[in-house]
Design a protein around this motif. Structure first.
Motif, PDB file in Angstrom:
ATOM      1  N   PRO A  80       9.532  -5.387 -17.423  1.00  0.00           N
ATOM      2  CA  PRO A  80       8.557  -6.321 -16.829  1.00  0.00           C
ATOM      3  C   PRO A  80       7.177  -6.028 -17.333  1.00  0.00           C
ATOM      4  CG  PRO A  80      10.367  -5.685 -15.324  1.00  0.00           C
ATOM      5  CD  PRO A  80      10.096  -4.434 -16.438  1.00  0.00           C
ATOM      6  N   PRO A  81       6.451  -6.924 -17.549  1.00  0.00           N
ATOM      7  CA  PRO A  81       4.844  -7.073 -17.970  1.00  0.00           C
ATOM      8  C   PRO A  81       4.108  -6.369 -16.868  1.00  0.00           C
ATOM      9  CG  PRO A  81       5.392  -9.067 -17.580  1.00  0.00           C
ATOM     10  CD  PRO A  81       6.806  -8.449 -17.292  1.00  0.00           C
ATOM     11  N   GLY A  82       3.141  -5.517 -17.127  1.00  0.00           N
ATOM     12  CA  GLY A  82       2.264  -4.810 -16.172  1.00  0.00           C
ATOM     13  C   GLY A  82       1.174  -4.391 -16.848  1.00  0.00           C
ATOM     14  N   THR A  83       0.125  -3.825 -16.106  1.00  0.00           N
ATOM     15  CA  THR A  83      -0.932  -3.227 -16.623  1.00  0.00           C
ATOM     16  C   THR A  83      -0.825  -1.780 -16.539  1.00  0.00           C
ATOM     17  OG1 THR A  83      -2.148  -3.602 -14.437  1.00  0.00           O
ATOM     18  CG2 THR A  83      -2.414  -5.233 -16.039  1.00  0.00           C
ATOM     19  N   GLY A  84      -0.621  -0.991 -17.469  1.00  0.00           N
ATOM     20  CA  GLY A  84      -0.346   0.488 -17.237  1.00  0.00           C
ATOM     21  C   GLY A  84      -1.781   1.265 -17.664  1.00  0.00           C
ATOM     22  N   PRO A  85      -1.448   2.414 -17.674  1.00  0.00           N
ATOM     23  CA  PRO A  85      -2.735   3.307 -17.646  1.00  0.00           C
ATOM     24  C   PRO A  85      -3.300   3.448 -19.240  1.00  0.00           C
ATOM     25  CG  PRO A  85      -0.882   4.631 -17.493  1.00  0.00           C
ATOM     26  CD  PRO A  85      -0.215   3.310 -17.301  1.00  0.00           C
ATOM     27  N   SER A  86      -4.372   3.578 -19.283  1.00  0.00           N
ATOM     28  CA  SER A  86      -4.907   4.016 -20.572  1.00  0.00           C
ATOM     29  C   SER A  86      -4.412   5.184 -21.251  1.00  0.00           C
ATOM     30  CB  SER A  86      -6.444   3.871 -20.779  1.00  0.00           C
ATOM     31  OG  SER A  86      -6.886   5.111 -20.009  1.00  0.00           O
ATOM     32  N   ALA A  87      -4.727   5.487 -22.388  1.00  0.00           N
ATOM     33  CA  ALA A  87      -4.132   6.895 -23.049  1.00  0.00           C
ATOM     34  C   ALA A  87      -4.817   8.089 -22.426  1.00  0.00           C
ATOM     35  CB  ALA A  87      -4.254   6.817 -24.641  1.00  0.00           C
ATOM     36  N   GLU A  88      -6.317   7.718 -22.346  1.00  0.00           N
ATOM     37  CA  GLU A  88      -6.963   8.503 -21.584  1.00  0.00           C
ATOM     38  C   GLU A  88      -6.763   9.163 -20.214  1.00  0.00           C
ATOM     39  OE1 GLU A  88      -9.117  10.919 -23.130  1.00  0.00           O
ATOM     40  OE2 GLU A  88      -8.535  10.045 -25.076  1.00  0.00           O
ATOM     41  N   ALA A  89      -6.343   8.099 -19.365  1.00  0.00           N
ATOM     42  CA  ALA A  89      -6.044   8.026 -18.007  1.00  0.00           C
ATOM     43  C   ALA A  89      -4.490   8.955 -17.954  1.00  0.00           C
ATOM     44  CB  ALA A  89      -6.131   6.831 -17.374  1.00  0.00           C
ATOM     45  N   GLN A  90      -3.722   8.685 -18.692  1.00  0.00           N
ATOM     46  CA  GLN A  90      -2.529   9.376 -19.012  1.00  0.00           C
ATOM     47  C   GLN A  90      -2.829  10.767 -19.171  1.00  0.00           C
ATOM     48  OE1 GLN A  90       0.875   7.844 -21.086  1.00  0.00           O
ATOM     49  NE2 GLN A  90       1.406   7.218 -18.983  1.00  0.00           N
ATOM     50  N   LEU A  91      -3.587  11.271 -20.416  1.00  0.00           N
ATOM     51  CA  LEU A  91      -3.976  12.509 -20.629  1.00  0.00           C
ATOM     52  C   LEU A  91      -4.742  13.343 -19.408  1.00  0.00           C
ATOM     53  CD1 LEU A  91      -5.345  11.722 -24.235  1.00  0.00           C
ATOM     54  CD2 LEU A  91      -3.354  13.284 -23.738  1.00  0.00           C
ATOM     55  N   SER A  92      -5.530  12.239 -18.726  1.00  0.00           N
ATOM     56  CA  SER A  92      -6.074  13.266 -17.543  1.00  0.00           C
ATOM     57  C   SER A  92      -5.010  13.394 -16.380  1.00  0.00           C
ATOM     58  CB  SER A  92      -7.022  12.200 -16.932  1.00  0.00           C
ATOM     59  OG  SER A  92      -7.803  12.528 -15.696  1.00  0.00           O
ATOM     60  N   ALA A  93      -4.059  12.566 -16.054  1.00  0.00           N
ATOM     61  CA  ALA A  93      -3.118  12.785 -15.189  1.00  0.00           C
ATOM     62  C   ALA A  93      -2.207  14.088 -15.692  1.00  0.00           C
ATOM     63  CB  ALA A  93      -2.013  11.589 -14.826  1.00  0.00           C
ATOM     64  N   ALA A  94      -2.035  14.171 -16.948  1.00  0.00           N
ATOM     65  CA  ALA A  94      -1.136  15.277 -17.282  1.00  0.00           C
ATOM     66  C   ALA A  94      -2.121  16.556 -16.980  1.00  0.00           C
ATOM     67  CB  ALA A  94      -0.870  15.200 -18.656  1.00  0.00           C
ATOM     68  N   ARG A  95      -3.494  16.648 -17.263  1.00  0.00           N
ATOM     69  CA  ARG A  95      -3.875  17.742 -17.052  1.00  0.00           C
ATOM     70  C   ARG A  95      -4.462  18.180 -15.691  1.00  0.00           C
ATOM     71  NH1 ARG A  95      -7.842  14.770 -20.545  1.00  0.00           N
ATOM     72  NH2 ARG A  95      -7.763  15.375 -22.514  1.00  0.00           N
ATOM     73  N   GLU A  96      -4.188  17.008 -14.711  1.00  0.00           N
ATOM     74  CA  GLU A  96      -4.301  17.289 -13.132  1.00  0.00           C
ATOM     75  C   GLU A  96      -2.819  17.616 -12.716  1.00  0.00           C
ATOM     76  OE1 GLU A  96      -6.103  13.840 -11.736  1.00  0.00           O
ATOM     77  OE2 GLU A  96      -8.065  14.091 -13.211  1.00  0.00           O
ATOM     78  N   GLY A  97      -1.915  17.619 -13.332  1.00  0.00           N
ATOM     79  CA  GLY A  97      -0.646  17.901 -12.881  1.00  0.00           C
ATOM     80  C   GLY A  97      -0.162  16.781 -11.953  1.00  0.00           C
TER      81      GLY A  97
END
Length: 747
Positions: free
Chosen positions: A68-85
């Motif tokens: 389904p269509p949606g507004t996902g995170p940007s690449a930078e936001a996803q990289l940040s989430a990975a760094r923050e656990g």
């Protein structure tokens, strides 16, 4: 002694309690200690992050069209989430370079726990194999193991650790579009293909760089959705669950699948994603499953729309306490689990169990030892699209093709014949690889015009669902100038798959008009059907002298179909689903119950279980498929008495009176004369693929033990009952005459 206690002898109930654990093996002591140390250092927020799986910000080629269509995170936001656990992994990401960037971010987090990369690798990665329903037509489970192995080699080279496959739902309503992802209507086929696909994806060592962890889906009974409407309600008996819908999951877990996906549908009033009986009492309690349960895409959040949860917080609580360990895409666990634990609404022990399962999975696929084991530079280029994989794709496609009809031996096509190739699927880089492809590309596949080669006149004639201006006159002219017309018609690949339910399972009207016009020329017609489901074929189609089911065959589609049409390879596929006479018969499956007023297949009789216009039978039965030989079955040979603890051999001689060698699929069916629970008119218990030389014979031989006759009894446990049984050795589920077998009582 009562009739029930005399007859209902348990065949497998005692073994249930002794069943080995299903799922990921417990890690070595050193790894286990490491996992416990990580758990001890985690904050509740970090634990919730380990239970949060999200769609990749940089998606695989077709990923954005598959959900389904949606507004996902940007690449930078996803990289940040990975760094923050705050992220356990992503799915359907694009390529190893992006996966490496994310993994580098994850190992920089406070605890350095690596991400897991998942994807919908359903029937291939870049080399695409036949859709699973088509591959099931091979009646060769080992073929599915081999194609899954090749898919794992390619996908793992792009850094993928985990596939959301195999889909093991039994599907008996051809209106349901997701039937294309499974193995059809039969439980035995479902079990065998579930097990071999798991084995193929995972290989010999789950931690090997070319292994993918498998995920059996969708638990449970998703294929029983009312009216064949995707996501719809399911209300079936517990006996039906245990007899029909559970066995393929048990087979997948028995083969080592370490994960399972909860289904979208509700099950008898309780959504599967919040169904404690299903996910905890059965899966964990009865089956001793130790692996990971993941939700489907936002399915936990959808508990609100079901009317089962009040809000997102309540949905997270209900799903988590029911047994869903990992939340896919909604983010509800990340957003609500810390507060739920703090409020005492979710026990910390339950949270730790779920996180431990995630870490055990990551350890099992080798990520805790080497987060970059599938991400080494150059692996993607070395292992994706190998010539051996293309060769396997061609073989798999050849063996998936089913010849339904061949009047007068029209096929194979003769050398030198002038061929008019007509229809919307005759040519072009479209509708070749089929639905549910994240990484495949029709432009890399071979169409039928290319496969047939020079000397073929191509005329599309119509669109899939639209009239093509001038199309029919051009097609008619091409047919008149040819010796034979090959019409490539059927469904487009967007007409099958998720959210593609159909009320009429027919060839679209513009194509039928095209077929009628070509038929009026009087030229011999071969129909080649593209489809992801069983179809109810119009009389216009049935008038063709030859009909071939081509499903969606993948990267080597055109070459494989040309191989069969031209006779370079003999057809050997068999229908894994029944093709009904009319759409109104569905859901239809061969192993239906007789009812108290069974109808014969002869002349209509009033007040019997049949429709006003058609018998209660298939147009083309489950298991049906012709060869280029002339096959006949001899009488069944068997010892008519089976001792309770014994075994007998059942056989039949198969003769090929034709001039071409053939591969025949002999099928063994049973039905008790009477039982404590009503039984289907037939049930498949075994099959064999046999090579039968031209003018020669082969013997189909099967061994039967009492366990092969078991069914789910009154108390919902496996039973075998002494008595008389009909036995068929036949080429399909509605062919042949039975012999009688007597199963003796226990001593």
């Amino acid at each position: 002694m009562s009739r029930l206690s005399r007859r209902a002898v348990l065949a497998g109930g005692a073994a249930l309690a002794a069943r080995p654990a299903f799922g990921v093996a417990l890690p070595p002591v050193t790894t286990s200690s490491r996992i416990e140390a990580l758990l001890g250092r985690m904050t509740v927020t970090e634990k919730a992050g380990q239970l949060t799986l999200m769609a990749s910000a940089i998606g695989g080629r077709a990923a954005t069209a598959l959900n389904p269509p949606g507004t996902g995170p940007s690449a930078e936001a996803q990289l940040s989430a990975a760094r923050e656990g705050q992220l356990t992994g992503i799915f359907n990401g694009e390529g190893s370079a992006w996966h490496r960037r994310l993994q580098q971010a994850a190992v920089q987090s406070r605890l350095g726990i690596p991400l897991i990369f998942a994807a919908d690798v359903i029937h291939g990665f870049r080399t695409i194999f036949p859709v699973p329903l088509g591959e099931a037509a091979s009646f060769d489970p080992d073929l599915a193991r081999r194609t899954a192995r090749a898919a794992a080699v390619e996908a793992s080279a792009a850094g993928i650790d985990w596939t959301f496959a195999p889909m093991v739902d039994i599907a008996r309503d051809a209106r349901w579009g997701r039937a294309v992802e499974g193995s059809g209507e039969d439980v035995l086929l479902g079990r065998l293909f579930a097990a071999t696909r798991v084995a193929g994806f995972q290989g010999r060592d789950l931690a090997a760089p070319d292994a993918l962890a498998a995920c059996a889906k969708h638990f449970a009974a998703y294929g029983a959705a009312e009216a064949g409407l995707d996501y719809n309600s399911v209300d079936v008996s517990e006996r039906t669950l245990r007899q029909v819908y559970f066995p393929p999951f048990e087979a997948a877990f028995g083969a080592g699948a370490p994960t399972v996906m909860a289904a979208f549908n509700e099950l008898s009033g309780i959504p599967a994603t919040a169904n404690h009986w299903l996910l905890t009492d059965v899966l964990r309690g009865e089956w001793n499953f130790r692996g990971l349960v993941v939700s489907d895409y936002t399915a936990d959040e959808e508990l609100i729309a079901h009317g089962y949860a009040r809000d997102g917080r309540d949905a997270a609580r209900l799903a988590f306490l029911a047994g869903v360990d990992m939340c896919m895409q909604s983010g509800l666990y990340r957003d609500h689990l810390p507060a739920l634990v703090e409020a005492g609404a979710v026990p910390m022990a339950r949270l730790d169990k779920a996180v431990r399962r995630v870490l055990v999975l990551k350890a099992a696929v080798g990520l805790l030892d080497d987060p970059f084991r599938r991400l080494a530079p150059g692996r993607e280029k070395r292992f994706v699209g190998l010539p051996a994989h293309r060769a396997l794709a061609r073989e798999a496609a050849q063996r998936s093709i089913v010849l339904l009809k061949n009047e007068g031996g029209l096929l194979p096509l003769r050398p030198g014949q002038r061929i008019a190739l007509i229809g919307p699927f005759a040519a072009g880089p479209h509708d070749l690889i089929g639905p549910w492809n994240v990484y495949g590309d029709d432009r890399e596949a071979i169409d039928l015009a290319t496969g047939l080669g020079a000397g073929v006149t191509v005329a599309p004639g119509s669109g899939v669902e639209t009239v093509l201006p001038g199309g029919i006159p051009a097609a008619v002219a091409a047919a008149r100038a040819a010796d034979v017309a090959v019409l490539a018609i059927g469904e487009s690949q967007v007409m099958s798959g998720e959210a593609q339910s159909r009320t009429e399972i027919t060839v679209p009207a513009p194509q039928l008009e095209l077929v009628r016009a070509v038929a009026a020329t009087g030229k011999p017609m071969v129909i080649v059907l593209s489809t992801g489901r069983a179809l109810a074929l119009d009389d216009t189609v049935l008038a063709a002298r030859a009909i071939v089911v081509g499903w969606f065959l993948g990267s080597e589609s055109g070459n494989a179909m040309a191989d069969v049409l031209r006779g370079r390879v003999a057809p050997s596929g068999r229908l894994p689903v029944s093709f009904p006479i009319e759409s109104g018969q569905v859901p239809y499956h061969y192993d239906h119950k007789p009812t108290g007023r069974p109808a014969s297949n002869g002349a209509p009789v009033a007040y019997k279980a049949r429709y006003r216009t058609v018998p209660n039978a298939a147009r083309f039965a489950f298991g049906h498929g012709l060869t280029y030989g002339d096959i006949t079955y001899g009488p069944i040979i068997l010892d008519p008495v089976l001792a309770w603890d014994g075994k007998i051999e059942v056989s039949a001689v198969i003769t090929n009176r034709g001039h071409r060698a053939a591969t025949e699929v002999a099928q063994l069916y049973v039905r008790p004369h009477s039982a404590s629970v009503t039984q289907p008119v037939r049930r498949l218990i075994a099959f064999q693929r046999l090579d039968v030389p031209a003018g020669g014979t082969a013997t189909a031989a099967f061994t039967i033990r009492r366990q092969d006759l078991a069914f789910v009894g009154v108390d919902k446990r496996a039973v075998t009952e002494p008595g008389a049984y009909d036995i068929w050795v036949a080429p399909s589920a509605e062919a042949g005459a039975p012999a009688t077998l007597l199963l003796g009582a226990p001593a």
